[in-house]
Motif scaffolding. Structure first.
Motif, PDB file in Angstrom:
ATOM      1  N   PRO A 135       0.827  -1.230   0.029  1.00  0.00           N
ATOM      2  CA  PRO A 135      -0.063   0.070  -0.132  1.00  0.00           C
ATOM      3  C   PRO A 135       0.902   1.153  -0.016  1.00  0.00           C
ATOM      4  CG  PRO A 135      -1.037  -1.758   1.560  1.00  0.00           C
ATOM      5  CD  PRO A 135       0.338  -2.164   1.150  1.00  0.00           C
ATOM      6  N   ASP A 136       1.933   1.315   0.796  1.00  0.00           N
ATOM      7  CA  ASP A 136       2.708   2.630   0.725  1.00  0.00           C
ATOM      8  C   ASP A 136       3.368   2.948  -0.527  1.00  0.00           C
ATOM      9  OD1 ASP A 136       1.918   2.907   3.461  1.00  0.00           O
ATOM     10  OD2 ASP A 136       3.865   2.053   4.194  1.00  0.00           O
ATOM     11  N   ALA A 137       3.568   1.996  -1.424  1.00  0.00           N
ATOM     12  CA  ALA A 137       4.308   2.238  -2.812  1.00  0.00           C
ATOM     13  C   ALA A 137       3.453   1.988  -3.863  1.00  0.00           C
ATOM     14  CB  ALA A 137       5.580   1.146  -2.567  1.00  0.00           C
ATOM     15  N   VAL A 138       2.574   0.997  -3.821  1.00  0.00           N
ATOM     16  CA  VAL A 138       1.716   0.549  -4.760  1.00  0.00           C
ATOM     17  C   VAL A 138       0.268   1.311  -4.823  1.00  0.00           C
ATOM     18  CG1 VAL A 138       1.005  -1.142  -6.438  1.00  0.00           C
ATOM     19  CG2 VAL A 138       3.021  -1.180  -5.264  1.00  0.00           C
ATOM     20  N   PRO A 139      -0.114   2.185  -5.825  1.00  0.00           N
ATOM     21  CA  PRO A 139      -1.607   2.715  -5.823  1.00  0.00           C
ATOM     22  C   PRO A 139      -2.614   1.679  -5.578  1.00  0.00           C
ATOM     23  CG  PRO A 139      -0.067   4.136  -7.157  1.00  0.00           C
ATOM     24  CD  PRO A 139       0.612   2.890  -6.704  1.00  0.00           C
ATOM     25  N   ALA A 140      -2.464   0.473  -6.477  1.00  0.00           N
ATOM     26  CA  ALA A 140      -3.490  -0.496  -6.565  1.00  0.00           C
ATOM     27  C   ALA A 140      -3.402  -1.076  -5.062  1.00  0.00           C
ATOM     28  CB  ALA A 140      -3.087  -1.431  -7.519  1.00  0.00           C
ATOM     29  N   GLU A 145      -6.686  -1.669   0.185  1.00  0.00           N
ATOM     30  CA  GLU A 145      -6.532  -1.618   1.568  1.00  0.00           C
ATOM     31  C   GLU A 145      -7.879  -0.784   2.052  1.00  0.00           C
ATOM     32  OE1 GLU A 145      -4.066   0.207   5.489  1.00  0.00           O
ATOM     33  OE2 GLU A 145      -3.137   0.411   3.535  1.00  0.00           O
ATOM     34  N   GLU A 146      -8.043   0.456   1.028  1.00  0.00           N
ATOM     35  CA  GLU A 146      -9.122   1.046   1.637  1.00  0.00           C
ATOM     36  C   GLU A 146     -10.412   0.482   1.344  1.00  0.00           C
ATOM     37  OE1 GLU A 146      -7.435   5.551  -0.339  1.00  0.00           O
ATOM     38  OE2 GLU A 146      -9.243   4.547  -0.863  1.00  0.00           O
ATOM     39  N   ALA A 147     -10.695  -0.247   0.215  1.00  0.00           N
ATOM     40  CA  ALA A 147     -11.800  -1.202  -0.255  1.00  0.00           C
ATOM     41  C   ALA A 147     -11.977  -2.284   1.003  1.00  0.00           C
ATOM     42  CB  ALA A 147     -11.679  -1.777  -1.571  1.00  0.00           C
ATOM     43  N   GLU A 155      -8.397  -5.918   8.922  1.00  0.00           N
ATOM     44  CA  GLU A 155      -7.940  -6.649  10.102  1.00  0.00           C
ATOM     45  C   GLU A 155      -7.804  -7.915  10.290  1.00  0.00           C
ATOM     46  OE1 GLU A 155      -9.314  -4.611  13.584  1.00  0.00           O
ATOM     47  OE2 GLU A 155      -8.924  -2.681  12.935  1.00  0.00           O
ATOM     48  N   GLN A 156      -8.953  -8.741   9.813  1.00  0.00           N
ATOM     49  CA  GLN A 156      -8.889 -10.036   9.685  1.00  0.00           C
ATOM     50  C   GLN A 156      -7.795 -10.756   9.140  1.00  0.00           C
ATOM     51  OE1 GLN A 156     -12.740 -11.817   8.835  1.00  0.00           O
ATOM     52  NE2 GLN A 156     -11.705 -13.729   8.794  1.00  0.00           N
ATOM     53  N   SER A 205     -16.881   1.673  -6.864  1.00  0.00           N
ATOM     54  CA  SER A 205     -15.746   2.832  -6.794  1.00  0.00           C
ATOM     55  C   SER A 205     -16.082   3.548  -5.507  1.00  0.00           C
ATOM     56  CB  SER A 205     -16.198   3.556  -7.794  1.00  0.00           C
ATOM     57  OG  SER A 205     -17.170   4.084  -7.970  1.00  0.00           O
ATOM     58  N   SER A 206     -17.338   3.385  -4.810  1.00  0.00           N
ATOM     59  CA  SER A 206     -17.325   4.013  -3.409  1.00  0.00           C
ATOM     60  C   SER A 206     -16.652   3.614  -2.405  1.00  0.00           C
ATOM     61  CB  SER A 206     -19.122   4.070  -2.987  1.00  0.00           C
ATOM     62  OG  SER A 206     -19.394   2.633  -2.812  1.00  0.00           O
ATOM     63  N   LEU A 207     -16.107   2.424  -2.757  1.00  0.00           N
ATOM     64  CA  LEU A 207     -15.071   1.752  -1.578  1.00  0.00           C
ATOM     65  C   LEU A 207     -13.709   2.245  -1.397  1.00  0.00           C
ATOM     66  CD1 LEU A 207     -16.288  -1.943  -1.842  1.00  0.00           C
ATOM     67  CD2 LEU A 207     -17.009  -0.465   0.028  1.00  0.00           C
ATOM     68  N   HIS A 208     -13.512   3.140  -2.363  1.00  0.00           N
ATOM     69  CA  HIS A 208     -11.882   3.528  -2.257  1.00  0.00           C
ATOM     70  C   HIS A 208     -11.857   4.965  -3.025  1.00  0.00           C
ATOM     71  CE1 HIS A 208     -11.950   2.379  -6.448  1.00  0.00           C
ATOM     72  NE2 HIS A 208     -12.459   1.292  -6.507  1.00  0.00           N
ATOM     73  N   SER A 209     -10.850   5.540  -2.820  1.00  0.00           N
ATOM     74  CA  SER A 209     -10.531   6.848  -3.732  1.00  0.00           C
ATOM     75  C   SER A 209     -10.794   6.807  -4.972  1.00  0.00           C
ATOM     76  CB  SER A 209      -9.144   7.344  -2.951  1.00  0.00           C
ATOM     77  OG  SER A 209      -9.035   7.497  -1.680  1.00  0.00           O
ATOM     78  N   PRO A 210     -11.004   7.760  -5.691  1.00  0.00           N
ATOM     79  CA  PRO A 210     -11.068   7.704  -7.209  1.00  0.00           C
ATOM     80  C   PRO A 210      -9.611   7.343  -7.782  1.00  0.00           C
ATOM     81  CG  PRO A 210     -12.095   9.764  -6.414  1.00  0.00           C
ATOM     82  CD  PRO A 210     -11.215   9.060  -5.161  1.00  0.00           C
ATOM     83  N   ILE A 211      -9.828   6.201  -8.554  1.00  0.00           N
ATOM     84  CA  ILE A 211      -8.476   5.696  -9.197  1.00  0.00           C
ATOM     85  C   ILE A 211      -8.327   6.603 -10.694  1.00  0.00           C
ATOM     86  CG2 ILE A 211      -7.454   3.790 -10.412  1.00  0.00           C
ATOM     87  CD1 ILE A 211      -9.291   1.899  -8.940  1.00  0.00           C
ATOM     88  N   GLU A 212      -7.314   7.606 -10.418  1.00  0.00           N
ATOM     89  CA  GLU A 212      -7.009   8.553 -11.701  1.00  0.00           C
ATOM     90  C   GLU A 212      -5.532   8.340 -11.875  1.00  0.00           C
ATOM     91  OE1 GLU A 212     -10.345  11.806 -11.431  1.00  0.00           O
ATOM     92  OE2 GLU A 212      -8.577  12.123 -10.492  1.00  0.00           O
ATOM     93  N   TYR A 213      -5.269   8.295 -13.201  1.00  0.00           N
ATOM     94  CA  TYR A 213      -3.929   8.360 -13.724  1.00  0.00           C
ATOM     95  C   TYR A 213      -3.359   9.704 -14.148  1.00  0.00           C
ATOM     96  CZ  TYR A 213      -3.834   3.281 -13.677  1.00  0.00           C
ATOM     97  OH  TYR A 213      -3.853   1.992 -13.265  1.00  0.00           O
TER      98      TYR A 213
END
Length: 256
Positions: A135-140, A145-147, A155-156, A205-213
């Motif tokens: 997560p800290d290095a790869v946007p996907a 993680e957000e989703a 956590e599980q 898409s509501s589960l995570h930040s907008p995926i924009e390139y």
């Protein structure tokens, strides 16, 4: 006198030969999100056919890692990021000459073609492992993680040590295809032509930040006219109708 005349003729011929070679080639160095590899491979062939005096060298990887390389002084002309965060961090440091959002994507859960898992709930009920980008290095991986947090399963998975972290989405695909991971989370564009994996589900898409390139033409201490013109040409090309058609064929959607 005859020798002198022959010498002049040779000089003229040499000068003519040099002039026929055209201008010198301009090198562009581009750091790009690994998820764009297939599209950029196709687009580069089109671009270099239109601009034969411009040659492009790519450095692919996770956007976070690429951004850190640029911050540390890596000689990069253009940055193609799968994350608005990494783009904005460079912009805030005045490292970006100009840039904008160009593409969007979707997040999907995948399994090997012969895999038995039918859904995320099915996966959670077992003890299999999931591959995601770090997560800290790869946007996907960050979007994943957000989703998973929104779905209340992150956590599980961490407590049960069921997550395999990778350096980019390409490695997620490899682990799933080889059966080293039972499922993985990647972009929809990553599996556009993949025959060895199957999409289990698409995350809302509501589960995570907008995926924009984003594309960013980066600042350089010494502005060489040829390089600056090449950067402008590539930035215009990447937003052209022809480029958008290639991106759409590979599972991306252009930003409206």
């Amino acid at each position: 006198m005859r020798k002198y005349s022959i010498f002049i003729v040779i000089l003229i011929l040499l000068a003519g030969g040099c002039s026929q070679g055209g201008g010198s080639e301009t090198e562009l160095t581009i750091s790009a999100a690994a998820s764009m590899t297939a599209s950029l491979t196709e687009l580069t062939e089109m671009f270099e056919e239109e601009y034969p005096d411009i040659h492009i060298s790519y450095n692919y990887g996770g956007s976070g890692s690429l951004r850190k390389q640029i911050e540390q002084g890596a000689p990069v002309d253009i940055f193609l990021s799968a994350s608005s965060v990494d783009y904005e961090k460079l912009a805030d440091q005045d490292s970006v000459d100009n840039g904008k959002a160009i593409l969007t994507n979707q997040l999907v859960l995948i399994k090997p073609k012969e895999g038995d898992i039918a859904s995320l709930n099915d996966f959670m009920a077992g003890n299999q492992v999931m591959a995601i980008g770090t997560p800290d290095a790869v946007p996907a991986g960050s979007y994943a993680e957000e989703a998973l947090q929104e779905l209340d399963v992150w956590e599980q998975l961490e407590e049960q040590s069921r997550l395999i972290y990778t350096k980019d989405v390409t490695q997620v695909l490899t682990l799933v295809k080889e059966g080293a991971a039972d499922v993985g989370i990647v972009y929809a564009s990553d599996v556009n032509d993949e025959k060895d994996v199957t999409v289990v589900q698409t995350f809302d898409s509501s589960l995570h930040s907008p995926i924009e390139y984003y594309i960013a033409a980066l600042q350089s201490e010494e502005k060489e006219e040829g390089v600056e013109q090449a950067k402008d040409a590539f930035c215009q090309f990447i937003s052209s109708e022809a480029a958008n058609e290639v991106f759409e064929n590979n599972g991306f959607q252009p930003v409206e």
